[in-house]
Design an enzyme around this catalytic site. Sequence first.
Site, PDB file in Angstrom:
ATOM      1  N   SER A 199       0.808  -1.217   0.000  1.00 24.27           N
ATOM      2  CA  SER A 199       0.000   0.000   0.000  1.00 24.27           C
ATOM      3  C   SER A 199       0.840   1.266   0.000  1.00 24.27           C
ATOM      4  CB  SER A 199      -0.952   0.006   1.200  1.00 24.27           C
ATOM      5  OG  SER A 199      -1.874  -1.061   1.102  1.00 24.27           O
ATOM      6  N   HIS A 201       0.004   4.513   4.325  1.00 26.14           N
ATOM      7  CA  HIS A 201      -0.632   5.128   3.163  1.00 26.14           C
ATOM      8  C   HIS A 201      -0.213   6.589   3.032  1.00 26.14           C
ATOM      9  CE1 HIS A 201      -4.250   2.109   3.105  1.00 26.14           C
ATOM     10  NE2 HIS A 201      -3.064   1.518   3.115  1.00 26.14           N
TER      11      HIS A 201
END
Length: 368
Positions: free
Chosen positions: A250, A310
């Site tokens: 991610s 993220h």
Amino acid sequence: MPSGRETTVSIPLTPTRSDLYWRRIFTKYDRDHDGRISYVELKDIIESREYDHDLPDNVVEKIMALADRDNSGYLDFAEFVDMMKHPDLKAVFGHFVARYVHSIIPHRDPIDTIVRSRSTTIFTYTDGTYEEEYSCWPPAICMIIISIAEIVLFCYDAAQGKTDATGPIAQLFIYNPHKRQEAWRFLTYMLVHVGVVHLLVNLLVQLFLGVPLEMVHRWWRVILVYLAGVAAGSLATSLTDPKVYLAGASGGVYALIAAHIATIIMNWAEMEFAIIQLLVFLLLASVDVGTAVYDRYWRHLQQNIGYVAHLAGAVAGLLVGIGVLRNLEKRKWEKRLWWAAVVLYFSLMIAGVLANIFWTSHFETTST
């Protein structure tokens, strides 16, 4: 032509859109900037369609002979335009004509910059230039190779009956806060996924975002952005959540999202639909951040999602994207932005590495 005299070519004060378009194409393929298209440069134009097989040399020779009216061995601008519009050559240069037809649809002022020199005047039509940089050669396979590696390693653990990041491969590569001294884990956790859905989502997004970037910016720039996001994600997570295990790509995926924003910023004038693309990527980021805040502070859900990874990956992708991705038309403010991005990225990364090495008290609660 009288000898010893300089021929003056008059250029209208207000060039037509057609003049601007063909001048831009002529300038692009006039590699040595001598104001003429040579045989080699003509061959580059013809092969720019990326045929499955290059045209034979004798075909290029025939085209050159047809277009070179004064038998000089070169094409001046007037001969070049006539060649592009020649009815017998539509099969070869039809893609340029189609692009011109598209360009006459009113949208933006075509004159972005005018470069003047003592010998010539060049009008640069930058609207849509970025889209022309997409190329299938060299093939965009970097993100495909990474994706295949992630699939193979996941399947290996799945063959052992382990799809929840507890297999032998996952145990070797996952970011484990108890084994921070094994520095490779700060990168290799991107190869570990918790379940099929986690794997498929990351694969789809990184291929969808990474391949187009590779087609313009080439594989090595994209891999730098991707790995920068992965490293930033693990470093930031280790500092903010020192007990968290980290798996998945991610951080790299969000770096690719932010890299698209970076290239939009740096190539705004050269992109045809820059505002639409920027809004799409900002919407994606806003939805993700908004969902994270809502779930954590309103619904009070405990989730195993590395939102810090993220965010850190996105910041790294933006900064590294500004630093390494191609900027088709450099401007003064973009150079200042480049320096700011490079300095800020290295400052944050050095601070993160040093904190992970020397801030031992912060990690004592995670030691075995």
